[in-house]
Motif scaffolding. Structure first.
Motif, PDB file in Angstrom:
ATOM      1  N   ASN A  89       0.813  -1.218   0.000  1.00 37.58           N
ATOM      2  CA  ASN A  89       0.000   0.000   0.000  1.00 37.58           C
ATOM      3  C   ASN A  89       0.850   1.274   0.000  1.00 37.58           C
ATOM      4  OD1 ASN A  89       0.903  -0.132   2.600  1.00 37.58           O
ATOM      5  ND2 ASN A  89      -1.095   0.040   3.571  1.00 37.58           N
ATOM      6  N   ASP A  90       2.143   1.143  -0.283  1.00 32.70           N
ATOM      7  CA  ASP A  90       3.007   2.310  -0.435  1.00 32.70           C
ATOM      8  C   ASP A  90       2.867   2.838  -1.862  1.00 32.70           C
ATOM      9  OD1 ASP A  90       4.837   4.253   0.318  1.00 32.70           O
ATOM     10  OD2 ASP A  90       6.289   2.822   1.100  1.00 32.70           O
ATOM     11  N   ASN A  91       3.353   4.064  -2.104  1.00 30.97           N
ATOM     12  CA  ASN A  91       3.214   4.642  -3.449  1.00 30.97           C
ATOM     13  C   ASN A  91       4.525   4.551  -4.233  1.00 30.97           C
ATOM     14  OD1 ASN A  91       4.867   6.848  -2.690  1.00 30.97           O
ATOM     15  ND2 ASN A  91       3.107   8.050  -2.057  1.00 30.97           N
ATOM     16  N   PHE A  92       4.433   4.871  -5.520  1.00 33.08           N
ATOM     17  CA  PHE A  92       5.599   4.785  -6.396  1.00 33.08           C
ATOM     18  C   PHE A  92       6.651   5.843  -6.082  1.00 33.08           C
ATOM     19  CE2 PHE A  92       2.999   1.898  -8.799  1.00 33.08           C
ATOM     20  CZ  PHE A  92       3.914   1.051  -9.406  1.00 33.08           C
ATOM     21  N   GLU A  93       6.269   6.927  -5.435  1.00 37.25           N
ATOM     22  CA  GLU A  93       7.262   7.922  -5.046  1.00 37.25           C
ATOM     23  C   GLU A  93       8.216   7.327  -3.998  1.00 37.25           C
ATOM     24  OE1 GLU A  93       7.379  12.660  -4.273  1.00 37.25           O
ATOM     25  OE2 GLU A  93       5.782  11.559  -3.245  1.00 37.25           O
ATOM     26  N   SER A  94       7.680   6.562  -3.053  1.00 37.94           N
ATOM     27  CA  SER A  94       8.528   5.874  -2.067  1.00 37.94           C
ATOM     28  C   SER A  94       9.400   4.831  -2.752  1.00 37.94           C
ATOM     29  CB  SER A  94       7.668   5.185  -1.005  1.00 37.94           C
ATOM     30  OG  SER A  94       7.000   6.133  -0.234  1.00 37.94           O
ATOM     31  N   PHE A  95       8.843   4.138  -3.738  1.00 39.49           N
ATOM     32  CA  PHE A  95       9.594   3.140  -4.503  1.00 39.49           C
ATOM     33  C   PHE A  95      10.747   3.824  -5.247  1.00 39.49           C
ATOM     34  CE2 PHE A  95       8.898  -0.612  -7.691  1.00 39.49           C
ATOM     35  CZ  PHE A  95       9.975  -1.295  -7.139  1.00 39.49           C
ATOM     36  N   ALA A 137      12.488  10.914 -13.379  1.00 35.84           N
ATOM     37  CA  ALA A 137      12.408   9.456 -13.473  1.00 35.84           C
ATOM     38  C   ALA A 137      10.966   9.052 -13.734  1.00 35.84           C
ATOM     39  CB  ALA A 137      12.913   8.815 -12.191  1.00 35.84           C
ATOM     40  N   ALA A 138      10.810   7.832 -14.243  1.00 36.65           N
ATOM     41  CA  ALA A 138       9.472   7.310 -14.500  1.00 36.65           C
ATOM     42  C   ALA A 138       9.488   5.793 -14.397  1.00 36.65           C
ATOM     43  CB  ALA A 138       8.978   7.728 -15.882  1.00 36.65           C
ATOM     44  N   PHE A 139       8.364   5.261 -13.975  1.00 34.53           N
ATOM     45  CA  PHE A 139       8.138   3.821 -13.991  1.00 34.53           C
ATOM     46  C   PHE A 139       7.226   3.523 -15.174  1.00 34.53           C
ATOM     47  CE2 PHE A 139       8.927   4.565  -9.477  1.00 34.53           C
ATOM     48  CZ  PHE A 139       9.754   3.501  -9.139  1.00 34.53           C
ATOM     49  N   SER A 140       7.425   2.357 -15.765  1.00 34.51           N
ATOM     50  CA  SER A 140       6.504   1.865 -16.781  1.00 34.51           C
ATOM     51  C   SER A 140       6.053   0.482 -16.350  1.00 34.51           C
ATOM     52  CB  SER A 140       7.173   1.787 -18.151  1.00 34.51           C
ATOM     53  OG  SER A 140       7.528   3.075 -18.595  1.00 34.51           O
ATOM     54  N   ILE A 141       4.753   0.308 -16.234  1.00 34.17           N
ATOM     55  CA  ILE A 141       4.197  -1.002 -15.947  1.00 34.17           C
ATOM     56  C   ILE A 141       4.181  -1.754 -17.270  1.00 34.17           C
ATOM     57  CG2 ILE A 141       2.199  -2.269 -15.061  1.00 34.17           C
ATOM     58  CD1 ILE A 141       3.647  -0.462 -12.992  1.00 34.17           C
ATOM     59  N   CYS A 142       4.760  -2.954 -17.289  1.00 32.76           N
ATOM     60  CA  CYS A 142       4.936  -3.689 -18.535  1.00 32.76           C
ATOM     61  C   CYS A 142       4.208  -5.027 -18.504  1.00 32.76           C
ATOM     62  CB  CYS A 142       6.422  -3.942 -18.778  1.00 32.76           C
ATOM     63  SG  CYS A 142       7.404  -2.440 -18.887  1.00 32.76           S
ATOM     64  N   ASP A 143       3.964  -5.547 -19.691  1.00 34.25           N
ATOM     65  CA  ASP A 143       3.418  -6.892 -19.806  1.00 34.25           C
ATOM     66  C   ASP A 143       4.590  -7.881 -19.734  1.00 34.25           C
ATOM     67  OD1 ASP A 143       4.629  -6.986 -22.322  1.00 34.25           O
ATOM     68  OD2 ASP A 143       2.761  -6.769 -23.430  1.00 34.25           O
ATOM     69  N   MET A 177       3.508   9.547  -9.444  1.00 38.86           N
ATOM     70  CA  MET A 177       4.063   8.653  -8.430  1.00 38.86           C
ATOM     71  C   MET A 177       3.448   8.838  -7.045  1.00 38.86           C
ATOM     72  SD  MET A 177       8.141   8.441  -9.093  1.00 38.86           S
ATOM     73  CE  MET A 177       8.790   8.231 -10.734  1.00 38.86           C
ATOM     74  N   ALA A 178       3.282  10.079  -6.620  1.00 41.15           N
ATOM     75  CA  ALA A 178       2.774  10.344  -5.266  1.00 41.15           C
ATOM     76  C   ALA A 178       1.349   9.834  -5.075  1.00 41.15           C
ATOM     77  CB  ALA A 178       2.855  11.834  -4.957  1.00 41.15           C
ATOM     78  N   GLU A 179       0.595   9.730  -6.159  1.00 36.84           N
ATOM     79  CA  GLU A 179      -0.808   9.303  -6.079  1.00 36.84           C
ATOM     80  C   GLU A 179      -1.013   7.850  -6.484  1.00 36.84           C
ATOM     81  OE1 GLU A 179      -2.624  12.089  -8.715  1.00 36.84           O
ATOM     82  OE2 GLU A 179      -2.111  13.797  -7.448  1.00 36.84           O
ATOM     83  N   ALA A 180       0.012   7.194  -7.017  1.00 34.14           N
ATOM     84  CA  ALA A 180      -0.113   5.832  -7.541  1.00 34.14           C
ATOM     85  C   ALA A 180       0.350   4.822  -6.490  1.00 34.14           C
ATOM     86  CB  ALA A 180       0.713   5.685  -8.815  1.00 34.14           C
TER      87      ALA A 180
END
Length: 185
Positions: free
Chosen positions: A25-31, A47-53, A95-98
């Protein structure tokens, strides 16, 4: 409460590995903060994260700042035969909201972490396990490190003044303002 155990790879350095754990339940900003500290990056670049298949095709993008257009974006589809498909209209999130658990849909979820778009570094992240946590444990955390990034990878290159071409044309005479334009305030 549950936490995720991820393994992080960097293709440009053989045997580079990081194992990190973070609450579901943490967000991507912490990640993001966990990754740049654990990897040894400065943390001051975009920086950015991409959710991938499972084939590492990008499905969603999660950035530090809101970069999404105001238009509705549909989930893109890929043809199985097309291994070179690129996406230009990905659903975008901040990130902060995801929250991590809202984006994990596969037991071996693939995520790309792209850092410093001017001097790109791409890290490949794979979910290893989902585990139940003891309330006494501290998260997020790095639990394993193998290999370090060289200094030239973690810092932006600083040009050597001796390498810069600062030679001026000596043929021009001082005070020769012919052809120069001036701006009036």
């Amino acid at each position: 409460m549950y936490y995720y155990k991820f393994r992080v790879y960097y293709d440009e350095i053989e045997d580079f590995v990081r194992d990190v754990e973070i609450l579901a339940n943490d967000n991507f900003e912490s990640f993001h903060k966990l990754l740049y500290e654990c990897i040894g990056l400065k943390g001051n670049e975009f920086a950015a994260f991409s959710i991938c298949d499972p084939k590492w095709n990008k499905q969603k993008e999660i950035t530090l700042m809101d970069t999404a257009d105001d238009e509705l974006i549909e989930e893109p589809e890929y043809e199985d035969e097309d291994q070179y498909t690129t996406k230009t209209h990905l659903p975008k999130f901040v990130m902060a909201e995801a929250v991590l658990k809202d984006f994990i849909s596969d037991p071996h979820q693939h995520i790309m972490y792209e850092y410093d778009f001017m001097n790109p570094k791409v890290f490949y992240i794979e979910l290893q396990k989902v585990l139940k946590t003891d309330s006494a444990e501290d998260f997020p955390r790095c639990t394993y490190k193998m290999m370090e990034l060289p200094a030239q990878v973690t810092a932006a290159p600083i040009p050597d003044p001796d390498d810069l071409d600062l030679d001026f044309d000596d043929d021009e005479e001082e005070g020769d303002d012919e052809g120069d334009e001036t701006c009036a305030d």
